[in-house]
Motif scaffolding. Structure first.
Motif, mmCIF file in Angstrom:
data_model
loop_
_atom_site.group_PDB
_atom_site.id
_atom_site.type_symbol
_atom_site.label_atom_id
_atom_site.label_comp_id
_atom_site.label_asym_id
_atom_site.label_seq_id
_atom_site.Cartn_x
_atom_site.Cartn_y
_atom_site.Cartn_z
ATOM 1 N N GLY A 1 0.585 -1.233 -0.131
ATOM 2 C CA GLY A 1 -0.181 -0.015 -0.062
ATOM 3 C C GLY A 1 0.966 1.262 -0.055
ATOM 4 O O GLY A 1 0.577 2.145 -0.624
ATOM 5 N N MET A 2 1.820 1.347 0.703
ATOM 6 C CA MET A 2 2.615 2.401 0.836
ATOM 7 C C MET A 2 3.470 2.523 -0.472
ATOM 8 O O MET A 2 3.713 3.615 -1.089
ATOM 9 C CB MET A 2 3.700 1.966 1.928
ATOM 10 N N LEU A 3 4.050 1.468 -1.224
ATOM 11 C CA LEU A 3 4.636 1.265 -2.347
ATOM 12 C C LEU A 3 3.809 2.060 -3.420
ATOM 13 O O LEU A 3 4.223 2.916 -4.290
ATOM 14 C CB LEU A 3 5.259 0.053 -2.677
ATOM 15 N N TYR A 4 2.634 1.472 -3.373
ATOM 16 C CA TYR A 4 1.522 2.067 -4.352
ATOM 17 C C TYR A 4 1.286 3.403 -4.132
ATOM 18 O O TYR A 4 1.508 4.014 -5.417
ATOM 19 C CB TYR A 4 0.256 1.281 -4.304
ATOM 20 N N LYS A 5 1.284 3.961 -3.209
ATOM 21 C CA LYS A 5 0.962 5.586 -3.106
ATOM 22 C C LYS A 5 2.149 6.330 -3.406
ATOM 23 O O LYS A 5 2.209 7.412 -3.936
ATOM 24 C CB LYS A 5 0.715 5.757 -1.445
ATOM 25 N N ALA A 6 3.359 5.604 -3.028
ATOM 26 C CA ALA A 6 4.715 6.486 -3.529
ATOM 27 C C ALA A 6 5.009 6.439 -4.892
ATOM 28 O O ALA A 6 5.248 7.654 -5.614
ATOM 29 C CB ALA A 6 5.863 5.892 -2.657
ATOM 30 N N LEU A 7 4.517 5.420 -5.477
ATOM 31 C CA LEU A 7 5.001 5.359 -7.256
ATOM 32 C C LEU A 7 3.703 5.861 -7.934
ATOM 33 O O LEU A 7 4.141 6.303 -8.887
ATOM 34 C CB LEU A 7 5.141 3.865 -7.323
#
Length: 270
Positions: free
Chosen positions: A234-240
């Protein structure tokens, strides 16, 4: 792979970025840049920018957040601590406006209570100068669906909410909960997480970036029942999915944003 995202122009390897995000989600009350720099074996500046880019990306979830049902609203003052004088006669009342140092800010928070008991509530934060009727009114108008019920304490900042939603009050100078069950315990439980993060992890919050810290802690609170693997994705999706940061790209070269304090006007995340 990271071109056009918050990680654009990176010097860290993508593997180190993933490791940094993993160490972050594995910390219940947040992660300090100093600790992360030790775990990754990198400079403090590198770890700090990585964590702040992550916080900036997480904070954007508030733009379209809509709360409904039973919602608790309150504000928590934090930061800007000043040590009192040794002698009692030399001390002053820091609660009075004329003795404020303008570094103590308020986390104005709306927290949705899950009526289904599944822990799927939402927490919306904005850092403001102080509890103010204008900020509270704007926040409820933008982010609360019609037909909801607002629980608030006796503070005058919430008086005008009566015209927006059904308003229920509890006077904390007399009781924590009314005989009818009206309370603000749900938002107070979030403030306890903020306090533990402040004392146990960060020890201080920067006034300039306090809003991002609060948004990150709200995200952690809402996802406290989610496993670490899903939190990482979830964190990676928001960042990318977030474009290159105008606030942090070139930060250590002098490109710095203004203080992220909400004045009740346009949405700062847009």
């Amino acid at each position: 792979m990271t071109t056009g995202t918050v990680f654009a122009f990176r010097k860290m390897s993508f593997q180190d970025i993933l490791s940094g995000l993993w160490f972050s989600v594995n910390s219940v009350k947040g992660k300090s840049a100093l600790q992360l720099s030790r775990e990754l074996g990198c400079q403090y500046k590198t770890a700090w920018v990585l964590l702040m880019k992550m916080r900036e990306a997480i904070s954007t979830r508030r733009v379209r957040m809509m709360l409904e049902g039973e919602i608790h609203i309150d504000g928590k003052y934090a930061g800007g601590h000043i040590k009192q004088k040794n002698r009692k006669e030399d001390r002053i009342d820091r609660r009075r406006a004329e003795y404020q140092n303008f570094k103590r800010l308020t986390i104005l928070t709306l927290r949705e209570k899950s009526l289904r008991g599944r822990g799927d509530e939402q927490t919306l934060t904005r850092v403001v100068r102080s509890e103010d009727p204008n900020e509270a009114w704007q926040m409820v108008r933008k982010h609360v669906r019609k037909g909801s019920k607002i629980h608030a304490d006796e503070h005058f900042s919430y008086d005008d909410l009566e015209g927006l939603q059904e308003l229920r009050r509890v006077n904390h100078s007399k009781e924590y909960q009314t005989e009818g069950g009206i309370n603000t315990n749900h938002v107070e439980s979030f403030f306890s997480r903020v306090q533990r993060s402040y004392i146990g992890i960060h020890h201080r919050f920067s006034v300039k970036y306090f809003d991002w810290y609060a948004a990150e802690l709200a995200w952690r609170e809402d996802n406290r029942r989610v496993d670490n693997g899903m939190l990482l994705w979830g964190m990676l999706y928001k960042a990318l999915s977030r474009p290159t940061s105008r606030n942090l790209c070139g930060y250590w070269q002098g490109i710095m944003p203004p203080d992220l304090v909400w004045e009740g006007g346009e949405n700062p995340d847009q």
